[in-house]
Design an enzyme around this catalytic site. Structure first.
Site, PDB file in Angstrom:
ATOM      1  N   ASN A  70       0.873  -1.170   0.000  1.00  0.00           N
ATOM      2  CA  ASN A  70       0.000   0.000   0.000  1.00  0.00           C
ATOM      3  C   ASN A  70       0.912   1.223   0.000  1.00  0.00           C
ATOM      4  O   ASN A  70       1.442   1.617   1.037  1.00  0.00           O
ATOM      5  CB  ASN A  70      -0.890  -0.035   1.252  1.00  0.00           C
ATOM      6  CG  ASN A  70      -1.861   1.127   1.304  1.00  0.00           C
ATOM      7  OD1 ASN A  70      -1.816   2.023   0.470  1.00  0.00           O
ATOM      8  ND2 ASN A  70      -2.725   1.114   2.295  1.00  0.00           N
ATOM      9  N   ARG A  90      -2.478  -2.093  -3.538  1.00  0.00           N
ATOM     10  CA  ARG A  90      -3.710  -1.356  -3.299  1.00  0.00           C
ATOM     11  C   ARG A  90      -3.729  -0.111  -4.200  1.00  0.00           C
ATOM     12  O   ARG A  90      -2.764   0.643  -4.255  1.00  0.00           O
ATOM     13  CB  ARG A  90      -3.772  -0.898  -1.840  1.00  0.00           C
ATOM     14  CG  ARG A  90      -5.005  -0.087  -1.596  1.00  0.00           C
ATOM     15  CD  ARG A  90      -4.972   0.671  -0.313  1.00  0.00           C
ATOM     16  NE  ARG A  90      -6.199   1.449  -0.196  1.00  0.00           N
ATOM     17  CZ  ARG A  90      -6.293   2.570   0.466  1.00  0.00           C
ATOM     18  NH1 ARG A  90      -5.242   3.073   1.070  1.00  0.00           N
ATOM     19  NH2 ARG A  90      -7.436   3.209   0.529  1.00  0.00           N
ATOM     20  N   HIS A 123     -13.068   2.813  -0.190  1.00  0.00           N
ATOM     21  CA  HIS A 123     -13.061   1.789   0.870  1.00  0.00           C
ATOM     22  C   HIS A 123     -13.718   0.482   0.423  1.00  0.00           C
ATOM     23  O   HIS A 123     -14.202  -0.289   1.260  1.00  0.00           O
ATOM     24  CB  HIS A 123     -13.826   2.264   2.129  1.00  0.00           C
ATOM     25  CG  HIS A 123     -13.275   3.482   2.778  1.00  0.00           C
ATOM     26  ND1 HIS A 123     -14.073   4.512   3.207  1.00  0.00           N
ATOM     27  CD2 HIS A 123     -11.998   3.839   3.073  1.00  0.00           C
ATOM     28  CE1 HIS A 123     -13.321   5.463   3.758  1.00  0.00           C
ATOM     29  NE2 HIS A 123     -12.058   5.079   3.683  1.00  0.00           N
ATOM     30  N   ARG A 172     -12.632  16.246   6.346  1.00  0.00           N
ATOM     31  CA  ARG A 172     -13.370  16.476   5.091  1.00  0.00           C
ATOM     32  C   ARG A 172     -14.821  16.842   5.380  1.00  0.00           C
ATOM     33  O   ARG A 172     -15.446  16.246   6.253  1.00  0.00           O
ATOM     34  CB  ARG A 172     -13.348  15.226   4.215  1.00  0.00           C
ATOM     35  CG  ARG A 172     -11.994  14.936   3.620  1.00  0.00           C
ATOM     36  CD  ARG A 172     -12.013  13.613   2.866  1.00  0.00           C
ATOM     37  NE  ARG A 172     -10.940  12.750   3.324  1.00  0.00           N
ATOM     38  CZ  ARG A 172     -10.873  11.443   3.136  1.00  0.00           C
ATOM     39  NH1 ARG A 172     -11.834  10.815   2.483  1.00  0.00           N
ATOM     40  NH2 ARG A 172      -9.867  10.746   3.584  1.00  0.00           N
ATOM     41  N   GLU A 182      -8.343  -4.949   5.156  1.00  0.00           N
ATOM     42  CA  GLU A 182      -8.213  -4.655   3.721  1.00  0.00           C
ATOM     43  C   GLU A 182      -7.044  -5.414   3.097  1.00  0.00           C
ATOM     44  O   GLU A 182      -7.130  -5.850   1.946  1.00  0.00           O
ATOM     45  CB  GLU A 182      -8.059  -3.142   3.530  1.00  0.00           C
ATOM     46  CG  GLU A 182      -9.350  -2.417   3.908  1.00  0.00           C
ATOM     47  CD  GLU A 182      -9.201  -0.922   4.100  1.00  0.00           C
ATOM     48  OE1 GLU A 182      -9.460  -0.190   3.160  1.00  0.00           O
ATOM     49  OE2 GLU A 182      -8.829  -0.495   5.204  1.00  0.00           O
TER      50      GLU A 182
END
Ligand code: ADP
Length: 397
Positions: free
Chosen positions: A7, A90, A179, A240, A385
């Site tokens: 990742n 990823r 996600h 955010r 993940e």
């Protein structure tokens, strides 16, 4: 079969080496400060943590250092690189170019360059990671696993924005979500945990972390998700804003003398629960501040839970019913108050949480926190993940 999961960020690179036979993590770690002075590699294996201080001017230097640790006499877990069967990378955004996990070749990497602008903060870093691995491990099979793939099943009326259709066709501006590997993992785990066929379940998955997204999963397939063209949309997040009337941005930009680019940075980095509370983007800090009587911290937490609740309601309608709600990621797994607030008042819809069960201390296991008689099961499932990336890579081989 052993899969190395990578990742890559712009100045960081996280990895796990997973033995797929028992889905066991043999080693994991991360490089920090790639391209910046003061490079550091944290490597965990054999129950120990190794800290290596070493400059890493490029991602190729970083991956070389990781491979050196993996075969190291003391810190290593394999004898040679040949034991790594494949590498799974990823990737945040796939656009419409890739619908599923894809084997890396030159042609694929040309396409990756073309879609990089869809996620300018993330995809270029993934490309650096892939190129570095290809340089250091020539000939090794590599897969691209996209965060967006799980959302590729959304029907057109759910993923399209109401803009000129020709502009959608030309520029591919639409909802892609994010996600996806997490939503896929926890929805699959929910079915497994309940001993049910995923085909028969209507699930809402709440991935609540620094970035948060909520998905509606019907029969094992995503039919809607809260993030949009970029991960800025949906519920308010750490920094955010989440959903906002775009005309308000134009107004704010003019008032504050910001360019559009600065306006977007503002929405991504200075808003969310940090902006509302003025305290922190971290939910632990917010909970402490609320406890101490800070009303803006209370407001930020209330706004977050209210927004999540509205998505739950909307997705119950989209799914035509609901069997399971899953909470996952940093906040979803660790913050009972947030879970309780999201489902509070939904008893009329057959959703009831058990206060005591919900207040368990996170032990990394799956917990059913629904109240006796709740028609909808409320599960907390730790996400994984990396395991999805490894599984997808192994399946592709
Ligand atoms: P990211 O999106 O960066 O992967 P995480 O999933 O780690 O984010 O979530 C980060 C959020 O989770 C933070 O707001 C933090 O407060 C919360 N969190 C993480 N760990 C814990 C914990 N042990 N207890 C309470 N909250 C936690």
């Amino acid at each position: 079969m052993k899969i190395l999961v990578i990742n890559a960020g712009s100045s960081s690179l996280k990895y796990q080496l997973i033995d797929m036979e028992h889905e066991e993590v043999l080693a994991k770690g991360g490089c920090e400060r790639i391209g910046i002075a003061g490079g550091k590699l944290i490597h965990k294996a054999h129950g120990k943590t190794f800290e290596i201080l070493h400059e890493m001017p490029t991602h190729t230097d970083a991956i070389s250092l990781v491979l050196k640790e993996l075969v190291d006499e003391e810190a290593g877990v394999i004898h040679s690189m040949d034991e790594i069967d494949a590498v799974g990378h990823r990737v945040v955004a796939s656009g419409e170019a890739f619908k599923k996990t894809t084997l890396v070749d030159d042609e694929v990497m040309v396409l990756m360059d073309e879609i990089a602008e869809l996620a300018p903060l993330h995809n270029p870093a993934a490309i650096l990671g892939v190129n570095a691995c290809r340089a250091v491990m020539p000939g090794k099979k590599m897969a691209l696993v996209f965060d967006t793939s799980f959302h590729a099943t959304m029907p057109d009326y759910a993923h399209l924005y109401a803009i000129d259709y020709e502009d959608y066709k030309k520029y591919k501006v639409r909802r892609y979500g994010a996600h996806g590997t997490s939503h896929k993992y926890v929805s699959g785990e929910a079915a497994r945990y309940l001993g049910r066929n995923p085909e028969d379940l209507k699930i809402i998955t709440c991935h609540l972390g620094n970035g948060s997204s909520i998905s509606a999963v019907k029969g094992g397939k995503c039919i809607d998700t809260s993030m949009g063209f970029t991960p800025l949309a949906g519920v308010p997040m750490g920094t955010r804003s989440g959903d906002i009337d775009v005309a308000a941005i134009d107004f704010l930009c003019r008032k504050k003398g910001m360019t559009m680019e600065e306006g977007l940075t503002y929405l991504n980095k200075k808003c969310g629960v940090l902006g509302v509370s003025g305290v922190s983007s971290d939910f632990r800090d917010l909970a402490a501040a609320k406890e101490a009587g800070n009303d803006r911290a209370r407001l930020a937490l209330d706004m977050f839970a209210y927004s999540c609740k509205k998505y739950v309601g909307a997705y119950m309608a989209a799914l035509g019913g609901l069997d399971v709600i899953v909470f996952t990621a940093g906040i979803g797994e660790n913050t009972p108050d947030v879970r309780a607030a999201v489902v509070e008042g939904l008893e009329a819809f057959g959703i009831a949480i058990d206060k005591e069960k919900n207040n368990y201390k996170n032990d990394g296991a799956i917990h059913d926190v629904s109240a006796e008689g709740s028609k909808v099961r409320i599960l907390v499932i730790p996400t994984n993940e990396e395991l999805v990336i490894a599984r997808e890579t192994a399946a592709l081989l």
